[in-house]
Write a protein that holds these residues in place. Sequence first.
Motif, PDB file in Angstrom:
ATOM      1  N   SER A 104       0.825  -1.208   0.000  1.00 41.06           N
ATOM      2  CA  SER A 104       0.000   0.000   0.000  1.00 41.06           C
ATOM      3  C   SER A 104       0.860   1.260   0.000  1.00 41.06           C
ATOM      4  O   SER A 104       0.514   2.262  -0.641  1.00 41.06           O
TER       5      SER A 104
ATOM      6  N   GLU B  26       1.943   1.980  -3.514  1.00 34.16           N
ATOM      7  CA  GLU B  26       0.828   2.487  -4.321  1.00 34.16           C
ATOM      8  C   GLU B  26       0.541   3.947  -3.986  1.00 34.16           C
ATOM      9  O   GLU B  26       0.299   4.768  -4.881  1.00 34.16           O
TER      10      GLU B  26
ATOM     11  N   GLN C 288       3.019   6.250  -5.663  1.00 36.50           N
ATOM     12  CA  GLN C 288       2.744   6.473  -7.084  1.00 36.50           C
ATOM     13  C   GLN C 288       1.606   7.480  -7.275  1.00 36.50           C
ATOM     14  O   GLN C 288       1.667   8.339  -8.164  1.00 36.50           O
TER      15      GLN C 288
ATOM     16  N   SER D 243      -2.718   8.485 -12.862  1.00 35.63           N
ATOM     17  CA  SER D 243      -2.454   7.525 -11.785  1.00 35.63           C
ATOM     18  C   SER D 243      -3.613   6.559 -11.671  1.00 35.63           C
ATOM     19  O   SER D 243      -4.730   6.836 -12.126  1.00 35.63           O
TER      20      SER D 243
ATOM     21  N   LEU E  20      -5.811   3.167  -5.260  1.00 35.01           N
ATOM     22  CA  LEU E  20      -5.307   2.203  -4.288  1.00 35.01           C
ATOM     23  C   LEU E  20      -5.932   0.838  -4.519  1.00 35.01           C
ATOM     24  O   LEU E  20      -7.151   0.711  -4.653  1.00 35.01           O
ATOM     25  N   ASP E  21      -5.088  -0.173  -4.563  1.00 36.87           N
ATOM     26  CA  ASP E  21      -5.585  -1.540  -4.615  1.00 36.87           C
ATOM     27  C   ASP E  21      -6.115  -1.904  -3.233  1.00 36.87           C
ATOM     28  O   ASP E  21      -5.879  -1.191  -2.238  1.00 36.87           O
TER      29      ASP E  21
END
Length: 392
Positions: free
Chosen positions: A293, A296, A299, A310, A313-314
């Motif tokens: 996280s 992520e 990025q 962009s 968030l996964d």
Amino acid sequence: MKAVIIGAGAAGLAAAEALTERGWEGEIVLVGSENHLPYDRPPLSKALLAGTEEFDFVRLCTDEDITRNNINLLLGATATRLDSSAHTVELSTGETLNYDKLIIATGVDARQLPATAEIDAAVTLRTFDDAMKFRAEMVEGRRILVVGAGFIGLEVAATAVLKGCTVDVVEPSPGVLYGKFPQVLAERIETSHVEQGVTFHFGKVVDTWNAQDGRLGSVVLSDGTELRADAALIGIGTVPATGWLDDTGLEIGNGIICDAHGLAAPDIYAIGDVSNWFHPLVGESRRIEHRLSAGEQAQIVAAELTGTESGHLDLPFFWTDQYKEKWQAYGYVDWEADIEIVLDEPESNKLVAVLRRDGRLEAVIGKNAVKQLMPYRRELKQAAAEQLANAN
């Protein structure tokens, strides 16, 4: 334009590298409180503590990488004061840094026990130096005390057992991972430790530390039990490293409160363990202390600062290695969610469990079952994508 990043761990380094990759044309200053190059923390309680690996195993970059990415790396410097109106950060070295954009990635600090402050062999595990210090204590035949049965405590207990130590774990809660992991699965983890010889002392705390000249000899628990101990690992949780941000106007509440893109205040962002981002999928802010996280988030913030595209968030993903068991969890794990074990193969030591809330799949947890987790991960990803698309 000048971007200053406070915190040179995995999140901070990822942000610096992402800025370069996305075309940031200004200066990038990365400030780290330790004197080591940025390194990864998850292996500290495993391979590094076990003695099978050294610093190169956890190091995330080289000096050449820092130069190639045009990063001005300041080591051994801690941020002491932020003046958001003046766009400055004061450092412990006496230097004051001006910034146009600030990224805070200071992570967390290990909770301390004041009673162990003068005991050399009572250690928290947060830094590379902590791991090396405790590694020297974990000699075959010694008695290791672990205070706290969370993930760090359990990983250290497993590593100590495999090094030939006798291990006692003291935990005030009624079981391991209490309030963090579904009970039926936590009990499986606890059983694995008991089978390896770990002794648990639940519902108790350490009342007395018996030490002489900084060396630990034994402890007395709240029920009067005395345990011999040559060294102790204090694993009672962490607190976001936000003390230097008092009176700055930033909203602090279990970390730095941010929007869904990491923005905490004008020109100030926060990422990694210290940050508390708004998560559209659950409709609330959460502080996610997971390695992936952090990358992520780095990025996403770098995209915000460079005006580039962009992703989002996964779902949270984390893992823990204990003995020959790799537990992985994907999704928002609620220890009180409805749980169904959909695969249980004792002979191959594989397990998969799904967690649902109101009939909706929220997370999947597996043990030694990377392949078997994939269909559920795809289902969760698809559901998350559809939910975000509908929200937009």
